[in-house]
Design a protein around this motif. Structure first.
Motif, PDB file in Angstrom:
ATOM      1  N   GLY A 166      42.259  27.605  45.301  1.00  0.00           N
ATOM      2  CA  GLY A 166      40.960  27.897  44.832  1.00  0.00           C
ATOM      3  C   GLY A 166      39.977  27.133  45.057  1.00  0.00           C
ATOM      4  O   GLY A 166      38.792  27.457  45.598  1.00  0.00           O
ATOM      5  N   ARG A 169      39.075  27.146  48.939  1.00  0.00           N
ATOM      6  CA  ARG A 169      38.127  28.249  48.976  1.00  0.00           C
ATOM      7  C   ARG A 169      36.820  27.991  48.832  1.00  0.00           C
ATOM      8  O   ARG A 169      35.865  28.162  49.290  1.00  0.00           O
ATOM      9  N   ARG A 170      36.511  27.392  47.493  1.00  0.00           N
ATOM     10  CA  ARG A 170      35.396  27.401  46.793  1.00  0.00           C
ATOM     11  C   ARG A 170      34.462  25.940  47.456  1.00  0.00           C
ATOM     12  O   ARG A 170      33.358  26.117  47.542  1.00  0.00           O
ATOM     13  N   HIS A 237      43.670  35.474  46.201  1.00  0.00           N
ATOM     14  CA  HIS A 237      42.175  34.994  45.601  1.00  0.00           C
ATOM     15  C   HIS A 237      42.039  35.587  44.244  1.00  0.00           C
ATOM     16  O   HIS A 237      41.366  34.781  43.716  1.00  0.00           O
ATOM     17  N   ALA A 238      42.333  36.703  43.847  1.00  0.00           N
ATOM     18  CA  ALA A 238      41.996  37.145  42.788  1.00  0.00           C
ATOM     19  C   ALA A 238      42.686  36.399  41.538  1.00  0.00           C
ATOM     20  O   ALA A 238      42.095  35.956  40.601  1.00  0.00           O
ATOM     21  N   GLN A 240      43.879  33.142  41.948  1.00  0.00           N
ATOM     22  CA  GLN A 240      43.008  31.865  42.183  1.00  0.00           C
ATOM     23  C   GLN A 240      41.686  31.910  41.006  1.00  0.00           C
ATOM     24  O   GLN A 240      41.623  31.076  40.461  1.00  0.00           O
ATOM     25  N   ASP A 241      41.121  33.016  41.336  1.00  0.00           N
ATOM     26  CA  ASP A 241      39.736  33.137  40.582  1.00  0.00           C
ATOM     27  C   ASP A 241      39.942  33.207  39.211  1.00  0.00           C
ATOM     28  O   ASP A 241      39.290  32.660  38.157  1.00  0.00           O
ATOM     29  N   ARG A 242      41.140  33.995  38.713  1.00  0.00           N
ATOM     30  CA  ARG A 242      41.250  34.132  37.275  1.00  0.00           C
ATOM     31  C   ARG A 242      41.886  32.897  36.676  1.00  0.00           C
ATOM     32  O   ARG A 242      41.490  32.720  35.546  1.00  0.00           O
ATOM     33  N   LEU A 244      41.196  29.868  37.387  1.00  0.00           N
ATOM     34  CA  LEU A 244      39.654  28.790  37.457  1.00  0.00           C
ATOM     35  C   LEU A 244      38.698  29.389  36.400  1.00  0.00           C
ATOM     36  O   LEU A 244      38.235  28.647  35.560  1.00  0.00           O
ATOM     37  N   ASP A 245      38.668  30.871  36.151  1.00  0.00           N
ATOM     38  CA  ASP A 245      37.991  31.345  34.921  1.00  0.00           C
ATOM     39  C   ASP A 245      38.676  31.080  33.629  1.00  0.00           C
ATOM     40  O   ASP A 245      37.888  30.615  32.724  1.00  0.00           O
TER      41      ASP A 245
END
Length: 256
Positions: A166, A169-170, A237-238, A240-242, A244-245
């Protein structure tokens, strides 16, 4: 000469990485949980630039260690070595109401990554046990599940890969990679670990300072300086984002 910060480096693989980097002429800042362990690591590696102190199981200490690190100046690389093992017999709750295993293994690397000045390279410690991790991201604090130390550890090692990828990517200008050091004979790994301890720290060091083209990749998972396969969910990716959230919501710290 590079400047490297290594968390969880008062013994084991973290200290071994620090010793090798110092032998190579790099500037090394180490980290210990408390003053007693800091004294031990100063004796073990007197040429270390500094030893930062803080118990990374609490949010307050995560913030404090990040502040100490930033006050000392920017690092070229950070090795997120700090971690608890899979033999934890019960769920321990931190003063923040979190699973200690998850707080140390996952949230601490996240918070330090978010709060510290961005280095050129980030290295996170995962494990082959990530392949048994639960990718549902449900009940991360084990509030409702019956405790299973091995499963909880596997979950955190999968989370570390989600964090690694994650961040890659960011932050495309930062090389963010993960390492499996193998099952080696450290305090965490135990006396029966079958892998070669002398190899367990080499990939972290290589990723931190080498100009080898393979070491300049990002978003990879390495074992003995070779990229290896990961659980496919780690590349979602979803997910990873979850994760991180979730880390942002729990810590109150955003990863910009």
């Amino acid at each position: 000469m590079a400047r490297i910060f290594i968390t969880g480096s008062s013994d084991g693989l973290g200290l071994m990485a620090g010793q090798l980097l110092a032998e190579q002429g790099h500037s090394v800042v180490l980290h210990a949980r408390n003053e007693a362990r800091a004294e031990d690591v100063r004796a073990a590696l007197p040429q270390a630039e500094a030893v930062l102190i803080g118990d990374l199981s609490t949010l307050a200490a995560m913030h404090d260690v990040a502040q100490q690190a930033n006050a000392s100046g920017r690092f070229d690389a950070v090795i997120h070595n700090v971690g608890l093992g899979y033999r934890e017999p019960r769920r321990v709750e931190t003063s923040d109401g979190l699973s200690q295993l998850w707080a140390v293994n996952v949230l601490a690397p996240y918070v330090l990554t978010a709060l510290m000045q961005r280095p050129e390279r980030l290295i996170y410690l995962s494990s082959g046990m990530h392949s048994g991790g639960d990718d549902s991201l449900n009940d991360l604090q084990w509030a409702n599940r019956r405790w299973n130390g091995s499963q909880a550890y596997s979950d955190t090692k999968l989370h570390d890969l989600l964090l690694t990828f994650g961040v890659a990517r960011r932050w495309p200008t930062v090389r963010s990679n993960a390492v499996s050091p193998g099952w080696v004979k450290t305090r965490m790994g135990g006396a029966g670990a079958p892998d070669d301890l002398s190899q367990g720290h080499l990939t972290q060091v290589w990723l931190a300072v080498s100009d080898d083209p393979a070491a300049l990749e990002t978003g990879e998972y390495f074992y003995h300086q070779r990229p290896i396969k990961v659980l496919p969910a780690a590349h979602d990716h979803a997910l990873q984002d979850r994760l991180l959230d979730i880390c942002r919501e729990v810590s109150g710290v955003a990863l910009d």
